[in-house]
Design an enzyme around this catalytic site. Sequence first.
Site: not given
Ligand code: NAI
Length: 343
Positions: A230, A254, A259, A291
């Site tokens: 993000r 990305d 954005e 993105h």
């Molecule tokens: P997820 O929920 O599976 O993993 C997120 C991880 O971050 C978890 O292990 C959690 O414990 C950890 N976390 C939470 N708070 C934290 C903190 N303060 N410090 C460090 N770690 C922390 O999420 P996922 O599916 O892996 O997605 C990750 C990111 O990717 C999300 O922000 C999502 O919006 C973004 N994303 C971007 C896309 C794109 O097209 N660029 C597409 C899909 C997701």
Amino acid sequence: MKIAFFDAKDYDRPAFLRIGKAQGVEFKFFETKLGEDTVQLAKGFDGVCVFVNDDVNAAVIDALYGYGIRVIALRCAGYNNVDVKRCYGKIHVVRVPAYSPYAVAEHTMALLLTSVRRIHKAYNRTKDFNFSLNGLTGFDLHGKTAGVIGTGKIGRIFARICSGFGMRVLAYDKYPSADVEATYVSLDRLFEESDVISLHCPLTEETYHLIGRETLEKLKKGVIILNTSRGALIDAEALIEGIKRRIVGAACLDVYEEESDIFFRDFSGHIVEDDVLARLISMPNVIVTSHQAFLTEEALENIAETTVGNLVCFRDGGVCENELCYNCGQVEDCRKQRKAKCF
Ligand code: NAI
């Protein structure tokens, strides 16, 4: 079941039409975003399907409810653009919690390789029949240290990909997991030792501007920063300062904090007003994609399949596991325990 599909793009249509037809869900595609000015287009439909930049605020929700709409299907994971509390007792909201973590992790590595091997520059040169190699010297990833912040669905796959390249992988997560191919360390140690830092944690109050002015002083000189999570995880002005001071060696983005009015649209014939983004794009060691990390055939198929499944579940009166829980704000947990709808 008739669904008004807002902010439709060409790449959305094939999978939604095909999977919808098979399940008796008919989509009408509108290129415009859903908002107060366009909500009347939803009249006569059973539900709406929206994406990250549709503005589903309280006024829109009240209007939708007035038109008899009882379901909002988000075709994405995040729901910060929907006033979910306003939906409580009125309209059910379903989403797609994950579509392809591989798509995002692989795009992250694609950005990293493009940056370190100067592929973006080589591509332009050879298109112009310039076969000189001056200025294209890269470095081996093998033996370097990658720091992965957030080891959830996407971060853990990226960590594995880095291991496959022979990198040493450090990780930081608020909730570490036993089965991640990385060594968990403190955030400060990750900042100090990583040659590459990749952000995969969610945007929260705690992670807002995780890479900011204070962080710059802790980073290893020449570090490459990758952000496919993000935009607001990075203070973009601090990043520019870090690049100008040669602390940050390269950045691959990305996502970008501002954005929403720019990405997914064609500004090639216009002057972009955002000076910070323009400055970043002008830098030779910054790569920006719009993105698009999620954008693979597999992810689009999964998004359509899950969204149609969510709508069918709602239509048939079942408890949809991808429904948001707006009442208590805990999103999934309490409803899983109760095995019932929020209202
Ligand atoms: P997820 O929920 O599976 O993993 C997120 C991880 O971050 C978890 O292990 C959690 O414990 C950890 N976390 C939470 N708070 C934290 C903190 N303060 N410090 C460090 N770690 C922390 O999420 P996922 O599916 O892996 O997605 C990750 C990111 O990717 C999300 O922000 C999502 O919006 C973004 N994303 C971007 C896309 C794109 O097209 N660029 C597409 C899909 C997701």
